[in-house]
Design a protein around this motif. Structure first.
Motif, PDB file in Angstrom:
ATOM      1  N   TYR A   2      38.610 -76.177  72.376  1.00 25.06           N
ATOM      2  CA  TYR A   2      39.131 -77.490  72.741  1.00 25.06           C
ATOM      3  C   TYR A   2      40.050 -77.433  73.971  1.00 25.06           C
ATOM      4  N   LYS A   3      40.610 -76.268  74.254  1.00 26.54           N
ATOM      5  CA  LYS A   3      41.330 -76.121  75.517  1.00 26.54           C
ATOM      6  C   LYS A   3      40.349 -76.224  76.682  1.00 26.54           C
ATOM      7  N   ARG A   4      39.183 -75.628  76.537  1.00 24.73           N
ATOM      8  CA  ARG A   4      38.154 -75.753  77.564  1.00 24.73           C
ATOM      9  C   ARG A   4      37.636 -77.191  77.645  1.00 24.73           C
TER      10      ARG A   4
ATOM     11  N   GLN B 183      26.619 -79.147  83.710  1.00 19.77           N
ATOM     12  CA  GLN B 183      26.126 -77.820  83.356  1.00 19.77           C
ATOM     13  C   GLN B 183      27.176 -77.015  82.607  1.00 19.77           C
ATOM     14  N   GLN B 184      28.418 -77.094  83.052  1.00 19.01           N
ATOM     15  CA  GLN B 184      29.473 -76.338  82.380  1.00 19.01           C
ATOM     16  C   GLN B 184      29.679 -76.850  80.954  1.00 19.01           C
ATOM     17  N   ALA B 185      29.666 -78.160  80.775  1.00 22.63           N
ATOM     18  CA  ALA B 185      29.831 -78.725  79.434  1.00 22.63           C
ATOM     19  C   ALA B 185      28.687 -78.296  78.527  1.00 22.63           C
ATOM     20  N   ALA B 186      27.458 -78.313  79.041  1.00 24.67           N
ATOM     21  CA  ALA B 186      26.305 -77.905  78.238  1.00 24.67           C
ATOM     22  C   ALA B 186      26.404 -76.422  77.872  1.00 24.67           C
ATOM     23  N   ALA B 187      26.844 -75.587  78.830  1.00 22.58           N
ATOM     24  CA  ALA B 187      26.991 -74.159  78.557  1.00 22.58           C
ATOM     25  C   ALA B 187      28.053 -73.898  77.490  1.00 22.58           C
ATOM     26  N   LEU B 188      29.142 -74.652  77.527  1.00 18.51           N
ATOM     27  CA  LEU B 188      30.191 -74.490  76.526  1.00 18.51           C
ATOM     28  C   LEU B 188      29.744 -74.982  75.160  1.00 18.51           C
TER      29      LEU B 188
ATOM     30  N   ARG C  56      28.653 -81.396  74.422  1.00 15.61           N
ATOM     31  CA  ARG C  56      27.366 -81.995  74.773  1.00 15.61           C
ATOM     32  C   ARG C  56      27.546 -83.467  75.139  1.00 15.61           C
ATOM     33  N   SER C  57      28.486 -84.159  74.496  1.00  9.29           N
ATOM     34  CA  SER C  57      28.737 -85.555  74.855  1.00  9.29           C
ATOM     35  C   SER C  57      29.330 -85.659  76.258  1.00  9.29           C
ATOM     36  N   SER C  58      30.113 -84.652  76.665  1.00 12.61           N
ATOM     37  CA  SER C  58      30.637 -84.644  78.031  1.00 12.61           C
ATOM     38  C   SER C  58      29.527 -84.361  79.041  1.00 12.61           C
ATOM     39  N   ALA C  59      28.574 -83.510  78.671  1.00 10.78           N
ATOM     40  CA  ALA C  59      27.416 -83.293  79.539  1.00 10.78           C
ATOM     41  C   ALA C  59      26.627 -84.592  79.673  1.00 10.78           C
ATOM     42  N   MET C  60      26.490 -85.294  78.561  1.00 10.46           N
ATOM     43  CA  MET C  60      25.819 -86.596  78.570  1.00 10.46           C
ATOM     44  C   MET C  60      26.533 -87.575  79.496  1.00 10.46           C
TER      45      MET C  60
END
Length: 330
Positions: A37-39, A58-63, A92-96
């Protein structure tokens, strides 16, 4: 998913920090979730600054993948496993959202489906709300008012909106924006009234997800009111809410500030205030104005409306000179 997104996501997943990876057989605990959650907070901060960038998606999906990998990295309680699914759904919602903000709607739909599955596994009401609320926004952006209203209805009917009025506030406010798209004047007024009432009832002392910050201070309610009234052609009300939103938005929220500055300019132009409208539009930073996937088309629309309204005015000439310096003309 586009190949570039997949390749980028794989590369970012491979580069995920060791702090997010557990040695095989190690007990997974809440400290691992806290690190995730820090990330997540970092992803939210980058979205507020820039918005819509492919690298954020991409970073959100990778995390999200990193969070899921922890499921198989060691033993964990059911509470921890649910928390890992919730964290993966959050990423994943942030990637969305990054894909929506960047107008990459096919990618956004793929992220949405994955996020919805992960949210169901987690049982987390807050992340379920975020995903369905983002779905409503996505459909609104592509002009599908009926689907937008249906998705917002799902968000508004989740139990969390009855437990926490702040979630109800956001749900009603986003419903108002969709009702504006549907040209439902009475519905907009009703939804905004409910949103305001919920915001006033909300307990400010409760700890909420980091993505709810702009709702807590009232900025998001004002932003969505601007969008709703602009759709209805209520330019005077739109201008009022735009000024309020800009006063409330934190300086770090550069993307939202740029969007609401363009909306303010559109509201002023709609009232025939040519010079103030141009002066307002010129306040949008050029690095956002010429590149952001949502801001640039909005400024294109402003320029088109300006030329249609007052093509021979000094404001129109000033605007033409101003936009000529941008890397992407608007």
């Amino acid at each position: 998913m586009k190949r570039r997104s997949l390749v980028g996501g794989i590369a970012l997943a491979a580069a995920a920090p060791a702090a997010l990876r557990a040695a095989s057989g190690r007990r997974i605990g809440m400290s691992d979730i806290d690190r995730l959650y820090k990330r997540f907070a970092e992803i939210i901060a980058r979205d507020h600054q820039h918005g819509g960038q492919l690298v954020v998606e991409q970073q959100a999906a990778a995390l999200a993948d990193a969070a899921l990998n922890l499921q198989n990295a060691g033993g964990a309680t059911q509470r921890v496993r649910s928390g890992l699914y919730a964290a993966a759904a959050a990423f994943r919602s942030s990637a969305m959202w990054a894909a929506i903000d960047g107008r990459r709607y096919d990618d956004a739909k793929l992220h949405m489906r994955e996020a919805q599955s992960l949210a169901e596994l987690s049982g987390d009401q807050a992340i379920k709300f975020r995903i369905w609320s983002h779905a409503g926004t996505m459909y609104r952006h592509v002009g599908r008012a009926v689907d937008a209203l249906a998705a917002n209805d799902v968000a508004c009917n989740l139990h969390i909106t009855r437990r926490d009025p702040l979630f109800a506030c956001l749900g009603h406010a986003r419903q108002a924006a969709s009702l504006g798209l549907a040209r439902d004047t009475a519905g907009v007024q009703r939804a905004l009234g409910r949103a305001q009432d919920a915001w006033e009832r909300a307990d400010r002392s409760l700890v909420r997800p980091v993505w709810m910050t702009a709702v807590l201070d009232g900025a998001e309610l004002e932003t969505l009111a601007v969008a709703a009234h602009l759709r209805l052609g209520n330019f005077e009300k739109a201008e009022m809410h735009a000024h309020r939103s800009l006063a409330l938005l934190h300086p770090r929220m550069r993307r939202d500030r740029a969007l609401n500055t363009v909306r303010l300019a559109a509201a002023q132009l709609g009232q025939g205030d040519i010079e103030p409208a141009v002066a307002t539009a010129m306040k949008v930073p050029s690095d956002i104005a010429g590149r952001h996937a949502r801001v640039a088309p909005m400024l294109q629309g402003f320029g088109t409306a300006l030329r249609a309204t007052a093509a021979d005015s000094s404001g129109a000439r000033d605007w033409a000179e101003h936009t000529a310096t941008w890397s992407i003309a608007v």
